[in-house]
Every structure is written in structure tokens, then in C-alpha cells.
Scaffold this motif. Sequence first.
Motif, PDB file in Angstrom:
ATOM      1  N   THR A 150       0.817  -1.345   0.038  1.00  0.00           N
ATOM      2  CA  THR A 150       0.020   0.168   0.088  1.00  0.00           C
ATOM      3  C   THR A 150       1.035   1.068   0.057  1.00  0.00           C
ATOM      4  O   THR A 150       2.054   1.231   0.613  1.00  0.00           O
ATOM      5  CB  THR A 150      -0.986  -0.047   1.315  1.00  0.00           C
ATOM      6  OG1 THR A 150      -1.672  -1.069   1.230  1.00  0.00           O
ATOM      7  CG2 THR A 150      -1.745   1.422   1.264  1.00  0.00           C
ATOM      8  N   LEU A 152       1.970   4.250   1.523  1.00  0.00           N
ATOM      9  CA  LEU A 152       1.732   4.634   2.971  1.00  0.00           C
ATOM     10  C   LEU A 152       2.080   6.332   3.126  1.00  0.00           C
ATOM     11  O   LEU A 152       1.650   6.884   3.885  1.00  0.00           O
ATOM     12  CB  LEU A 152       2.742   3.830   4.036  1.00  0.00           C
ATOM     13  CG  LEU A 152       2.422   2.379   3.886  1.00  0.00           C
ATOM     14  CD1 LEU A 152       3.518   1.714   4.765  1.00  0.00           C
ATOM     15  CD2 LEU A 152       1.220   2.034   4.206  1.00  0.00           C
ATOM     16  N   ASP A 153       2.816   6.480   2.160  1.00  0.00           N
ATOM     17  CA  ASP A 153       3.162   8.033   2.194  1.00  0.00           C
ATOM     18  C   ASP A 153       3.539   8.494   1.082  1.00  0.00           C
ATOM     19  O   ASP A 153       4.197   7.691   0.097  1.00  0.00           O
ATOM     20  CB  ASP A 153       4.337   8.319   3.146  1.00  0.00           C
ATOM     21  CG  ASP A 153       4.671   9.667   3.525  1.00  0.00           C
ATOM     22  OD1 ASP A 153       3.671  10.771   3.181  1.00  0.00           O
ATOM     23  OD2 ASP A 153       5.492  10.070   4.088  1.00  0.00           O
ATOM     24  N   ASN A 167       3.581  -2.201   4.328  1.00  0.00           N
ATOM     25  CA  ASN A 167       2.775  -2.219   5.262  1.00  0.00           C
ATOM     26  C   ASN A 167       3.184  -1.821   6.665  1.00  0.00           C
ATOM     27  O   ASN A 167       4.478  -1.084   6.571  1.00  0.00           O
ATOM     28  CB  ASN A 167       2.116  -3.647   5.528  1.00  0.00           C
ATOM     29  CG  ASN A 167       3.219  -4.465   5.521  1.00  0.00           C
ATOM     30  OD1 ASN A 167       4.201  -4.563   6.510  1.00  0.00           O
ATOM     31  ND2 ASN A 167       3.222  -5.814   4.796  1.00  0.00           N
ATOM     32  N   ASP A 168       2.608  -2.041   7.653  1.00  0.00           N
ATOM     33  CA  ASP A 168       3.024  -1.487   9.123  1.00  0.00           C
ATOM     34  C   ASP A 168       4.072  -1.958   9.500  1.00  0.00           C
ATOM     35  O   ASP A 168       4.869  -1.593  10.380  1.00  0.00           O
ATOM     36  CB  ASP A 168       1.945  -1.253  10.031  1.00  0.00           C
ATOM     37  CG  ASP A 168       1.324  -2.528  10.385  1.00  0.00           C
ATOM     38  OD1 ASP A 168       1.725  -3.415   9.632  1.00  0.00           O
ATOM     39  OD2 ASP A 168       0.304  -2.736  11.070  1.00  0.00           O
ATOM     40  N   LYS A 169       4.542  -3.320   8.861  1.00  0.00           N
ATOM     41  CA  LYS A 169       5.610  -4.032   9.359  1.00  0.00           C
ATOM     42  C   LYS A 169       6.926  -3.824   8.635  1.00  0.00           C
ATOM     43  O   LYS A 169       8.163  -3.899   9.072  1.00  0.00           O
ATOM     44  CB  LYS A 169       5.389  -5.564   9.566  1.00  0.00           C
ATOM     45  CG  LYS A 169       4.252  -5.730  10.387  1.00  0.00           C
ATOM     46  CD  LYS A 169       4.035  -7.485  10.400  1.00  0.00           C
ATOM     47  CE  LYS A 169       2.853  -7.537  11.591  1.00  0.00           C
ATOM     48  NZ  LYS A 169       2.567  -9.291  11.584  1.00  0.00           N
ATOM     49  N   ALA A 171       8.384  -1.498   4.721  1.00  0.00           N
ATOM     50  CA  ALA A 171       8.093  -0.918   3.631  1.00  0.00           C
ATOM     51  C   ALA A 171       9.370  -0.631   2.958  1.00  0.00           C
ATOM     52  O   ALA A 171      10.605  -0.469   3.653  1.00  0.00           O
ATOM     53  CB  ALA A 171       7.366   0.371   3.989  1.00  0.00           C
ATOM     54  N   TYR A 191      -3.249   0.193  -3.352  1.00  0.00           N
ATOM     55  CA  TYR A 191      -2.616  -1.097  -3.410  1.00  0.00           C
ATOM     56  C   TYR A 191      -1.782  -1.399  -4.750  1.00  0.00           C
ATOM     57  O   TYR A 191      -2.578  -1.383  -5.714  1.00  0.00           O
ATOM     58  CB  TYR A 191      -3.355  -2.004  -2.884  1.00  0.00           C
ATOM     59  CG  TYR A 191      -2.573  -3.457  -2.684  1.00  0.00           C
ATOM     60  CD1 TYR A 191      -1.933  -3.564  -1.465  1.00  0.00           C
ATOM     61  CD2 TYR A 191      -2.368  -4.350  -3.642  1.00  0.00           C
ATOM     62  CE1 TYR A 191      -1.194  -4.669  -1.134  1.00  0.00           C
ATOM     63  CE2 TYR A 191      -1.552  -5.561  -3.341  1.00  0.00           C
ATOM     64  CZ  TYR A 191      -1.051  -5.799  -2.153  1.00  0.00           C
ATOM     65  OH  TYR A 191      -0.316  -6.886  -1.626  1.00  0.00           O
TER      66      TYR A 191
END
Length: 219
Positions: A150, A152-153, A167-169, A171, A191
Motif C-alpha cells: 500500500t 503509505l506516504d 505495510n506497517d511491518k 516498507a 495498493y
Amino acid sequence: MQLSVWKSWFYKKRHSNKANSMYIVEKGPAIPEEIRGVIDRFFLTYNHFKGARSLQTDTFIKEVFYATKQDPKDQRSIEEMEAYIQQKNVHRLRLKSYVVDEYLSIGEKVCMIGVTREFSNNQRNRVLYFLIKEDQSWRFHHIARSHHGTVLDKFQVNEQTGFVVGNDKAALLFLTHSGSADASTFILGDYVHVEGYLEVEQEVSSQLYYRIVRMNRVH
């Protein structure tokens, strides 16, 4: 380095006879015989990195080194980088087979191939390789890896647009020119499937980043 060509494009097991016998090479798209020969020789020496030195540019070795070492401040010589990769490869999965499933001529001295690789644990992945012709010889110049995630920024750095994808884990950071279609097409939350190569020719920074080759929204 054919920089004008690149700008134009991006804008718009140990080595042995026994090891070689493991390779399964399927013929894919029509590729000029001169380039096909370089590709075949490269993959025949895949498990013995130094064996392909004459088929690799310094840029290619840097990309593989930094992807392996993950330390952008490590400033070894090309020979030291090559030795480090060779040593690491001893402990890695062995290449079992490869299929060249895409070929694109970008100019008289630049081409791209898509390769699906299978390793000794039956794991597969797909990468893009860029080859350039220098001094009448074709050499592997870039390796662009695939990444799904995704956005994310998204941010601006001078004339570059950056994307943090993952992802949050975990990138990765990708950059493209702000005038490119990718820069205006993708937004936070998309995505995507992005392919890019490590940027190793810029000044050393505290973070590794990838130069976008292709980016697509995954529905």
C-alpha cells in the motif's frame, strides 16, 4: 553510462558442471542471438557471482551489494563488494531454473528482460534486468525487483516524487521524477505492484531507495 538514454526511458550450490546440469531454461520471447548468449552465460554462472564479472557493470555489482548488505554508508571497492557477494552466495539458495518471459528493446544499446527464477527450495520470484552495450559488449546493468504493498506516504523532494510502499511491518522507499505519469497517478492508500532498482549512483545518504521502473494499481 548512456545517461540520456536512461533519462528518456524513465521519463516516458557452488559453480560446477553438476550445478549447471540443474538449470532448466525455457525459450521465451524472440531475443537477438547476441543478447541471448549473454543471458545464458550469466545464468550459468549465477551461483558463482565472480564468474559473471565480464557480464556485469560496476553499477550492477553495487546494486546487488547494497541489496545484500543494506548499509548505504559502506563504501567498499568494487572488488571488495564482489568478494562479499561471492561469500554470501555460498550460504544462499541455489538457482534451479529460470525463464525469460519478457524482452523489450529500449534502443540500440539498452534492453530489458523479465525473468522468473526458481530456487532450490522451489521458491519463485520475478525480476527485471536491464542490459546495456558498452565497448561492443552487452552487460547486465540494473536489476529491478518487484514489490507489492500500500502507498503509505507520498512526498516531494525537489523534482522527485517519493512513495513509501508496504505495510506497517515493512516498507520500501521508491522515487520517480515528478513529471512522470506515476507521480500524478498514484495516491495514498492505493495498493500497488511496483518494480524498481536500487539507486546507487547518487550521493551516499542514510537511506536506500529504489528508482521506479513500472508501477501499477492492483485491484
